[in-house]
Write a protein that holds these residues in place. Structure first.
Motif, short mmCIF file in Angstrom:
data_model
loop_
_atom_site.label_atom_id
_atom_site.label_comp_id
_atom_site.label_asym_id
_atom_site.label_seq_id
_atom_site.Cartn_x
_atom_site.Cartn_y
_atom_site.Cartn_z
N PHE A 103 -8.69 2.33 -14.31
CA PHE A 103 -7.70 2.64 -13.27
C PHE A 103 -6.54 1.63 -13.30
O PHE A 103 -6.27 0.95 -12.32
CB PHE A 103 -8.36 2.66 -11.88
N PRO A 104 -5.84 1.53 -14.43
CA PRO A 104 -4.83 0.48 -14.57
C PRO A 104 -3.62 0.61 -13.64
O PRO A 104 -2.93 -0.38 -13.40
CB PRO A 104 -4.40 0.60 -16.04
N LEU A 105 -3.37 1.78 -13.09
CA LEU A 105 -2.24 1.95 -12.18
C LEU A 105 -2.54 1.48 -10.76
O LEU A 105 -1.64 1.41 -9.93
CB LEU A 105 -1.78 3.41 -12.15
N ILE A 106 -3.81 1.18 -10.49
CA ILE A 106 -4.20 0.72 -9.16
C ILE A 106 -4.03 -0.80 -9.11
O ILE A 106 -4.65 -1.53 -9.88
CB ILE A 106 -5.64 1.13 -8.81
N LYS A 107 -3.18 -1.25 -8.21
CA LYS A 107 -2.93 -2.68 -8.03
C LYS A 107 -4.15 -3.31 -7.37
O LYS A 107 -4.67 -2.80 -6.38
CB LYS A 107 -1.69 -2.89 -7.16
N GLN A 108 -4.60 -4.43 -7.91
CA GLN A 108 -5.78 -5.12 -7.40
C GLN A 108 -5.35 -6.32 -6.56
O GLN A 108 -4.60 -7.17 -7.03
CB GLN A 108 -6.65 -5.59 -8.56
N ILE A 109 -5.85 -6.36 -5.34
CA ILE A 109 -5.55 -7.48 -4.44
C ILE A 109 -6.88 -8.06 -3.95
O ILE A 109 -7.70 -7.34 -3.38
CB ILE A 109 -4.68 -7.03 -3.25
N TYR A 110 -7.06 -9.34 -4.19
CA TYR A 110 -8.29 -10.02 -3.80
C TYR A 110 -7.99 -10.92 -2.61
O TYR A 110 -7.06 -11.72 -2.66
CB TYR A 110 -8.84 -10.82 -4.99
N ILE A 124 0.84 -1.21 0.00
CA ILE A 124 0.00 0.00 0.00
C ILE A 124 0.87 1.25 0.00
O ILE A 124 0.57 2.23 -0.67
CB ILE A 124 -0.98 -0.02 1.19
N ARG A 125 1.96 1.22 0.75
CA ARG A 125 2.87 2.39 0.78
C ARG A 125 3.63 2.57 -0.53
O ARG A 125 3.89 3.69 -0.95
CB ARG A 125 3.88 2.23 1.92
N GLU A 126 3.98 1.47 -1.19
CA GLU A 126 4.84 1.53 -2.37
C GLU A 126 4.09 1.80 -3.67
O GLU A 126 4.65 2.37 -4.60
CB GLU A 126 5.62 0.22 -2.50
N GLU A 127 2.85 1.39 -3.76
CA GLU A 127 2.08 1.51 -5.00
C GLU A 127 1.38 2.87 -5.08
O GLU A 127 1.06 3.47 -4.06
CB GLU A 127 1.03 0.41 -5.10
N VAL A 128 1.11 3.32 -6.30
CA VAL A 128 0.34 4.54 -6.52
C VAL A 128 -1.05 4.38 -5.91
O VAL A 128 -1.57 5.28 -5.25
CB VAL A 128 0.22 4.84 -8.03
N GLY A 129 -1.64 3.24 -6.13
CA GLY A 129 -2.97 2.94 -5.60
C GLY A 129 -3.14 1.44 -5.43
O GLY A 129 -2.49 0.65 -6.13
N VAL A 130 -4.01 1.06 -4.50
CA VAL A 130 -4.28 -0.35 -4.24
C VAL A 130 -5.78 -0.52 -4.00
O VAL A 130 -6.37 0.25 -3.24
CB VAL A 130 -3.50 -0.87 -3.01
N LEU A 131 -6.35 -1.51 -4.66
CA LEU A 131 -7.72 -1.93 -4.38
C LEU A 131 -7.64 -3.21 -3.57
O LEU A 131 -7.03 -4.19 -4.01
CB LEU A 131 -8.49 -2.21 -5.67
N LEU A 132 -8.22 -3.20 -2.38
CA LEU A 132 -8.39 -4.42 -1.60
C LEU A 132 -9.84 -4.86 -1.78
O LEU A 132 -10.76 -4.10 -1.48
CB LEU A 132 -8.11 -4.18 -0.11
N TYR A 133 -10.03 -6.05 -2.29
CA TYR A 133 -11.36 -6.60 -2.51
C TYR A 133 -11.50 -7.80 -1.58
O TYR A 133 -10.89 -8.83 -1.79
CB TYR A 133 -11.51 -7.03 -3.97
N VAL A 173 -18.85 -8.96 3.74
CA VAL A 173 -18.35 -9.06 2.37
C VAL A 173 -19.50 -8.91 1.40
O VAL A 173 -20.63 -9.23 1.75
CB VAL A 173 -17.60 -10.40 2.15
N PRO A 174 -19.27 -8.37 0.23
CA PRO A 174 -17.99 -7.85 -0.25
C PRO A 174 -17.70 -6.47 0.36
O PRO A 174 -18.60 -5.70 0.63
CB PRO A 174 -18.19 -7.73 -1.76
N THR A 175 -16.43 -6.22 0.55
CA THR A 175 -15.95 -4.90 0.95
C THR A 175 -14.77 -4.55 0.07
O THR A 175 -13.89 -5.38 -0.13
CB THR A 175 -15.52 -4.87 2.43
N MET A 176 -14.79 -3.34 -0.46
CA MET A 176 -13.69 -2.86 -1.28
C MET A 176 -13.12 -1.60 -0.65
O MET A 176 -13.88 -0.70 -0.28
CB MET A 176 -14.18 -2.54 -2.68
N ILE A 177 -11.81 -1.56 -0.53
CA ILE A 177 -11.13 -0.39 0.00
C ILE A 177 -10.09 0.01 -1.02
O ILE A 177 -9.28 -0.82 -1.46
CB ILE A 177 -10.43 -0.68 1.35
#
Length: 105
Positions: free
Chosen positions: A43-50, A10-19, A68-72
């Protein structure tokens, strides 16, 4: 993935999606491909984590995910958008479009 690894990401990436989803959550499974397509396209620069909320209980509790579901979505290391249960792709797109465009420049 450990909580510490996730926080570093989360600190290193431009953006992160937590699903956060659950094995027996039909809504989670129906929405996941739609959100993946949305984030891949808009939003291709946002890393997606499931994450399975049950299998990742420490992470779920840390981020106060109790349904669930919750997305942050985190932008620049900070929580920016949180959607749970009644999730709107349209509302999330509206909330992210402007700040994402500033980050993506």
């Amino acid at each position: 993935m450990t909580l510490e690894e996730l926080q570093n990401t989360i600190r290193e990436e431009v953006g992160v999606l937590l699903y956060f989803s659950g094995e027996n959550c039909n809504v989670c499974h129906a929405l996941r491909p739609k959100f993946k397509e949305l984030f891949d396209k808009e939003f291709p620069l946002i890393k997606q984590i499931y994450l399975d909320a049950h299998e990742n209980a420490e992470i779920s509790v840390h981020y106060q995910v109790f349904s669930v579901p919750t997305m942050i979505v985190f932008l620049d290391g900070r929580e920016f958008v949180r959607e749970g249960r009644a999730v709107s792709m349209h509302r999330m797109t509206e909330q992210l479009s402007r700040p994402y465009s500033m980050i993506a420049e």
